[in-house]
Design an enzyme around this catalytic site. Structure first.
Site, PDB file in Angstrom:
ATOM      1  N   GLU A 120       0.833  -1.207   0.000  1.00  0.00           N
ATOM      2  CA  GLU A 120       0.000   0.000   0.000  1.00  0.00           C
ATOM      3  C   GLU A 120       0.867   1.255   0.000  1.00  0.00           C
ATOM      4  O   GLU A 120       0.591   2.213  -0.718  1.00  0.00           O
ATOM      5  CB  GLU A 120      -0.855   0.015   1.274  1.00  0.00           C
ATOM      6  CG  GLU A 120      -2.062  -0.864   1.227  1.00  0.00           C
ATOM      7  CD  GLU A 120      -3.264  -0.065   0.781  1.00  0.00           C
ATOM      8  OE1 GLU A 120      -3.485   0.015  -0.443  1.00  0.00           O
ATOM      9  OE2 GLU A 120      -3.965   0.454   1.662  1.00  0.00           O
ATOM     10  N   THR A 167      -8.078  10.577  -2.334  1.00  0.00           N
ATOM     11  CA  THR A 167      -7.588  10.429  -0.958  1.00  0.00           C
ATOM     12  C   THR A 167      -6.723  11.630  -0.596  1.00  0.00           C
ATOM     13  O   THR A 167      -6.753  12.126   0.530  1.00  0.00           O
ATOM     14  CB  THR A 167      -6.787   9.119  -0.829  1.00  0.00           C
ATOM     15  OG1 THR A 167      -7.657   8.043  -1.166  1.00  0.00           O
ATOM     16  CG2 THR A 167      -6.272   8.899   0.582  1.00  0.00           C
TER      17      THR A 167
HETATM   18  N1  HSE Z   1      -7.361   6.184   7.037  1.00  0.00           N
HETATM   19  C1  HSE Z   1      -7.138   6.661   5.696  1.00  0.00           C
HETATM   20  C2  HSE Z   1      -7.829   7.973   5.496  1.00  0.00           C
HETATM   21  C3  HSE Z   1      -7.734   5.774   4.642  1.00  0.00           C
HETATM   22  O1  HSE Z   1      -8.911   8.135   6.029  1.00  0.00           O
HETATM   23  O2  HSE Z   1      -7.301   8.825   4.786  1.00  0.00           O
HETATM   24  C4  HSE Z   1      -7.278   4.425   4.592  1.00  0.00           C
HETATM   25  O3  HSE Z   1      -5.964   4.150   4.913  1.00  0.00           O
END
Ligand code: HSE
Length: 293
Positions: A120, A167
């Site tokens: 990842e 993200t």
């Molecule tokens: N915890 C991470 C976030 C997503 O919310 O940006 C998954 O790793």
């Protein structure tokens, strides 16, 4: 040849940003590996055109390199990429478990969590274990300094709108600091959620999802979020939050309310001009070998 079913996962669960995660009974990826002189990747299924097949850019390819286990890897995506449902983590976890079996490497699941997290990190840039840990260990996991796992069976609805939230954007909107008042509320909610998983209690899990810091900032990136949240609560959901970095919205509920919660959430998104689908799911087991060697 080894085939593994690797589940979608929901990370954060509101009060556990970058720490909490849970494996879902569905959707899931299928990862099939065969011995080969060099690693090659083939990706089919939902959103496969967004998944790189170059082994250096694919989490499963990086996992094969980490394990020194070259293989032809076929990934059939059931978990849409960029959904907030741990799509790349499912492929990484599935590849780690499948290659461990194919080459008889003898790693235990916690060791495979570290391998999948490296996969990842190489592709996504960050090594959070909040998706790969539940994908491999199953149930609910808290991946802080310690890695803790609890088997749990809590009904959930994961409603995936047809929008994309990167993200990177979702991390940029997270506030850099929080008040002591908000920290106190978050710790209380996180503890409530953990107690709820031990008791398989949807009311406690739902109440524990509330988070005054990260989720409000991220919800603003998801068109229709507030309407879907309110509709889910009106249909009986015990708590609602953003799944991972979104755009999936996840709700906890009692089993008898799950169908109504799912359709209320889809309808609310549609009313906001956003197409959506809902998975009636639950906290469930981790990746498993379907057939092997
Ligand atoms: N915890 C991470 C976030 C997503 O919310 O940006 C998954 O790793």
């Amino acid at each position: 040849m080894v085939t593994v079913r690797a589940p979608a996962t929901t990370a954060n669960m509101g009060s556990g940003y970058d720490v909490f995660g849970a494996a879902l009974t569905r959707p899931a990826d299928l990862v099939r590996v065969e011995r080969a002189a060099e690693t090659t990747i083939e990706v089919t299924g939902t959103g496969s055109r967004y998944v790189p097949e170059d082994p250096a850019d694919n989490t499963a390819g990086v996992v094969a390199a980490e394990l020194d286990a070259p293989a032809h890897v076929r990934v059939n995506k059931g978990v849409r990429p960029s959904s907030g449902l741990g799509s790349s983590a499912a492929s990484a976890a599935g590849a780690a478990l499948a290659l461990n079996e194919l080459y008889d490497l003898g790693y235990d699941r916690e060791q495979l969590v570290a391998v999948a997290a490296a996969g990842e990190a190489a592709v996504a840039g960050d090594a959070h274990r909040d998706n790969v840990a539940p994908a491999l260990l199953g149930g609910f996991t808290a991946a802080g300094d310690e890695l803790v796992q609890v088997d749990a069976e809590v009904p959930l609805v994961a409603c995936l709108p047809e929008t994309v939230v990167s993200t990177r954007d979702a991390r940029e909107v997270v506030p850099e600091s929080a008040s002591v008042e908000d920290l106190v509320a978050t710790v209380g909610n996180a503890a409530t959620l953990v107690a709820g998983t031990f008791r398989d209690d949807p009311a406690l899990v739902g109440a524990g999802m509330d988070d005054p810091v990260v989720t409000p900032a991220r919800a603003a990136l998801i068109d229709g979020y507030e309407a879907a949240r309110e509709a889910a609560l009106a249909a009986g959901a015990t708590g609602v939050t953003v799944s991972g970095s979104g755009p999936t919205v996840v709700a906890a509920c009692y089993p008898e309310d799950r169908r109504a919660v799912a359709s209320a959430m889809v309808d609310a998104f549609v009313d906001a001009d956003v197409r959506a689908r809902a998975y009636q799911t639950a906290v469930g087991p981790g990746a498993r070998v379907l057939d092997g060697r």
